[in-house]
Design a protein around this motif. Sequence first.
Motif, PDB file in Angstrom:
ATOM      1  N   CYS A  90       0.834  -1.211   0.000  1.00 44.08           N
ATOM      2  CA  CYS A  90       0.000   0.000   0.000  1.00 44.08           C
ATOM      3  C   CYS A  90       0.865   1.257   0.000  1.00 44.08           C
ATOM      4  CB  CYS A  90      -0.907   0.021   1.228  1.00 44.08           C
ATOM      5  SG  CYS A  90      -1.957  -1.420   1.377  1.00 44.08           S
ATOM      6  N   ARG A  91       0.427   2.244  -0.750  1.00 45.90           N
ATOM      7  CA  ARG A  91       0.988   3.596  -0.730  1.00 45.90           C
ATOM      8  C   ARG A  91      -0.182   4.568  -0.651  1.00 45.90           C
ATOM      9  NH1 ARG A  91       5.074   1.268  -3.987  1.00 45.90           N
ATOM     10  NH2 ARG A  91       7.176   1.808  -3.261  1.00 45.90           N
ATOM     11  N   VAL A  92      -0.211   5.344   0.418  1.00 50.65           N
ATOM     12  CA  VAL A  92      -1.330   6.239   0.659  1.00 50.65           C
ATOM     13  C   VAL A  92      -0.801   7.647   0.902  1.00 50.65           C
ATOM     14  CG1 VAL A  92      -3.331   6.717   2.114  1.00 50.65           C
ATOM     15  CG2 VAL A  92      -2.635   4.349   1.692  1.00 50.65           C
ATOM     16  N   LEU A  93      -1.397   8.619   0.255  1.00 50.39           N
ATOM     17  CA  LEU A  93      -1.066  10.029   0.496  1.00 50.39           C
ATOM     18  C   LEU A  93      -2.038  10.607   1.516  1.00 50.39           C
ATOM     19  CD1 LEU A  93      -0.426  11.226  -3.175  1.00 50.39           C
ATOM     20  CD2 LEU A  93       1.284  10.682  -1.419  1.00 50.39           C
ATOM     21  N   LEU A 108       2.445   7.293   2.964  1.00 55.93           N
ATOM     22  CA  LEU A 108       2.567   6.178   3.899  1.00 55.93           C
ATOM     23  C   LEU A 108       2.699   4.884   3.098  1.00 55.93           C
ATOM     24  CD1 LEU A 108       2.318   4.848   6.742  1.00 55.93           C
ATOM     25  CD2 LEU A 108      -0.149   4.751   6.327  1.00 55.93           C
ATOM     26  N   GLU A 109       3.723   4.109   3.453  1.00 53.54           N
ATOM     27  CA  GLU A 109       3.926   2.812   2.810  1.00 53.54           C
ATOM     28  C   GLU A 109       3.767   1.715   3.855  1.00 53.54           C
ATOM     29  OE1 GLU A 109       7.598   2.484   0.755  1.00 53.54           O
ATOM     30  OE2 GLU A 109       7.396   4.398  -0.303  1.00 53.54           O
ATOM     31  N   GLU A 110       3.181   0.620   3.453  1.00 59.20           N
ATOM     32  CA  GLU A 110       3.073  -0.527   4.346  1.00 59.20           C
ATOM     33  C   GLU A 110       2.731  -1.759   3.522  1.00 59.20           C
ATOM     34  OE1 GLU A 110      -0.100   0.479   7.068  1.00 59.20           O
ATOM     35  OE2 GLU A 110      -1.600  -0.564   5.842  1.00 59.20           O
ATOM     36  N   SER A 111       3.008  -2.906   4.086  1.00 57.33           N
ATOM     37  CA  SER A 111       2.581  -4.175   3.495  1.00 57.33           C
ATOM     38  C   SER A 111       1.631  -4.854   4.469  1.00 57.33           C
ATOM     39  CB  SER A 111       3.780  -5.078   3.198  1.00 57.33           C
ATOM     40  OG  SER A 111       4.517  -5.347   4.379  1.00 57.33           O
ATOM     41  N   VAL A 112       0.592  -5.446   3.916  1.00 53.57           N
ATOM     42  CA  VAL A 112      -0.472  -6.031   4.733  1.00 53.57           C
ATOM     43  C   VAL A 112      -0.678  -7.484   4.313  1.00 53.57           C
ATOM     44  CG1 VAL A 112      -2.866  -5.834   5.498  1.00 53.57           C
ATOM     45  CG2 VAL A 112      -1.590  -3.774   4.878  1.00 53.57           C
ATOM     46  N   GLU A 113      -0.744  -8.361   5.306  1.00 51.11           N
ATOM     47  CA  GLU A 113      -1.085  -9.766   5.068  1.00 51.11           C
ATOM     48  C   GLU A 113      -2.410 -10.057   5.764  1.00 51.11           C
ATOM     49  OE1 GLU A 113       0.432 -14.319   6.097  1.00 51.11           O
ATOM     50  OE2 GLU A 113       1.719 -12.595   6.503  1.00 51.11           O
ATOM     51  N   ILE A 114      -3.379 -10.568   5.006  1.00 48.87           N
ATOM     52  CA  ILE A 114      -4.697 -10.883   5.535  1.00 48.87           C
ATOM     53  C   ILE A 114      -4.829 -12.404   5.621  1.00 48.87           C
ATOM     54  CG2 ILE A 114      -7.179 -10.619   5.253  1.00 48.87           C
ATOM     55  CD1 ILE A 114      -5.823  -7.970   5.626  1.00 48.87           C
TER      56      ILE A 114
END
Length: 261
Positions: A90-93, A108-114
Amino acid sequence: MGKISFQPSGVLQKSEKDEKDADKTEILIPLQQQHEELSVPVRTRKAAVNGLCCMAFGLVVLMSGLVLASIYVYRHYYISQLAQENLFECRVLYEDSVYAPFRGRQELEESVEINLEDNYEQINVPVPHFGGSDAADIIHDFQRGLTAYYDIALDKCYVIELNTSIVMPPRNLRDLLINVRRGTYLPQTYIIQEEMVVVGQVHSVQQLGVFIDRLCGGKETYRLKHRSSRRRIDKREARNCHSIRHLENTFVVETLICDQA
């Protein structure tokens, strides 16, 4: 005058014996020939048994190959495809009016595992480009009703009850991130702050579940509680707090973890 002669009895007996021996010679079968004739059915049975054994071994090898091929296809295609569907980058402004009022929007950068089966979410937040936040790993365990934050800079873990009013459930968050990936939805640009304070140390994290134990095992772990709602604090008030910014809803969340006053 006639002459009468008699054949010796020994000659007669010998002749009769030769005839008997001749008769015996005609009806006897050599032992070697008997063995060959009797051994033919045994060899045929052995050949049939060997053929069945070879066929059974071939079937076992074939079935083993099919099983191994199925496992390979399942692992390398189905599981990898399923993992890709549940992993998101994810990349969110968003706008930060307190820490970066003149920089405009920050990223904002992050990696998400569901994980839908075990009902948990794992979020990895790398070091931000503009500071103001710590890198962290976060577990939201919906089965246990707990959240764990691992602050990588401090090498400490913090555990608190899951805030379901902010954290989206795994399935809902997955659907949101799928839409963000497709470009059909953009998260909101504002940021919400939640403030927490350390209330004590956790001496055994095994009781907190396997996922939090995997994250915090062997690390200093503390229990948190939410502070009462208040306005967003500024830099001077946050000097004893550490900030972790992450996306777990339609907006960016800033989690402040503060030491006891």
